[in-house]
Design a protein around this motif. Sequence first.
Motif, PDB file in Angstrom:
ATOM      1  N   ARG A 171     -48.330 -53.555   1.744  1.00 55.23           N
ATOM      2  CA  ARG A 171     -49.338 -53.376   2.806  1.00 55.23           C
ATOM      3  C   ARG A 171     -50.240 -52.194   2.484  1.00 55.23           C
ATOM      4  NH1 ARG A 171     -45.142 -53.736   6.576  1.00 55.23           N
ATOM      5  NH2 ARG A 171     -45.287 -51.488   6.899  1.00 55.23           N
ATOM      6  N   ASP A 172     -49.610 -51.035   2.192  1.00 54.99           N
ATOM      7  CA  ASP A 172     -50.365 -49.798   1.975  1.00 54.99           C
ATOM      8  C   ASP A 172     -51.331 -49.904   0.804  1.00 54.99           C
ATOM      9  OD1 ASP A 172     -48.908 -48.750   4.080  1.00 54.99           O
ATOM     10  OD2 ASP A 172     -47.574 -47.531   2.809  1.00 54.99           O
ATOM     11  N   TYR A 222     -52.365 -58.129   6.286  1.00 56.77           N
ATOM     12  CA  TYR A 222     -51.481 -58.265   7.435  1.00 56.77           C
ATOM     13  C   TYR A 222     -52.253 -58.114   8.740  1.00 56.77           C
ATOM     14  CZ  TYR A 222     -51.869 -53.190   7.655  1.00 56.77           C
ATOM     15  OH  TYR A 222     -52.358 -51.917   7.744  1.00 56.77           O
ATOM     16  N   GLY A 236     -42.656 -59.840   9.386  1.00 60.63           N
ATOM     17  CA  GLY A 236     -42.201 -59.123   8.209  1.00 60.63           C
ATOM     18  C   GLY A 236     -40.788 -59.468   7.783  1.00 60.63           C
ATOM     19  N   ARG A 272     -51.369 -56.468  12.702  1.00 65.55           N
ATOM     20  CA  ARG A 272     -50.387 -55.670  13.431  1.00 65.55           C
ATOM     21  C   ARG A 272     -50.633 -55.799  14.930  1.00 65.55           C
ATOM     22  NH1 ARG A 272     -49.409 -49.185  12.857  1.00 65.55           N
ATOM     23  NH2 ARG A 272     -47.690 -49.085  14.347  1.00 65.55           N
ATOM     24  N   GLN A 318     -43.788 -52.456   2.853  1.00 68.57           N
ATOM     25  CA  GLN A 318     -44.718 -51.418   3.293  1.00 68.57           C
ATOM     26  C   GLN A 318     -45.650 -51.024   2.153  1.00 68.57           C
ATOM     27  OE1 GLN A 318     -42.919 -47.906   4.981  1.00 68.57           O
ATOM     28  NE2 GLN A 318     -44.841 -46.769   4.886  1.00 68.57           N
ATOM     29  N   PHE A 355     -45.661 -56.333  12.381  1.00 71.47           N
ATOM     30  CA  PHE A 355     -46.563 -56.840  11.356  1.00 71.47           C
ATOM     31  C   PHE A 355     -46.377 -58.337  11.152  1.00 71.47           C
ATOM     32  CE2 PHE A 355     -45.982 -52.375  10.455  1.00 71.47           C
ATOM     33  CZ  PHE A 355     -47.283 -51.949  10.217  1.00 71.47           C
ATOM     34  N   TYR A 380     -47.943 -61.767   8.741  1.00 74.03           N
ATOM     35  CA  TYR A 380     -48.568 -62.105   7.465  1.00 74.03           C
ATOM     36  C   TYR A 380     -48.860 -63.595   7.418  1.00 74.03           C
ATOM     37  CZ  TYR A 380     -46.292 -57.674   6.554  1.00 74.03           C
ATOM     38  OH  TYR A 380     -45.880 -56.375   6.633  1.00 74.03           O
TER      39      TYR A 380
END
Length: 98
Positions: free
Chosen positions: A58-59, A65, A40, A67, A55, A72, A74
């Motif tokens: 991602r959300d 991503y 990240g 984890r 974030q 995190f 990518y």
Amino acid sequence: MTEVFDMLLTLAQDIKTIKAYLLNFHKSRLEQFSDEWIDGQVVMQTLHISKRTLQSLRDSGVLPYSRINGKFYYKVSDMEALLESNYSPSKSKHYGDQ
């Protein structure tokens, strides 16, 4: 004279071989780069975004991503796809157009 001509033909063939090798090498490096994973921190630095913006990406599912132990990662290819999907070419105006 034919000796020089033969040397030039050999040299031309060698150059073609080197060119083919370099093109192949370049393609394989691009493929390797596309499959590379970065963390990240590198994403934030590369895209010049904050931790919160990352974030949000991602959300919202915009940036996939992985984890591992709370960290995190990518894919570079996913970042490229995000940039490409948001690409808008410039609309050049000519001086005569009003």
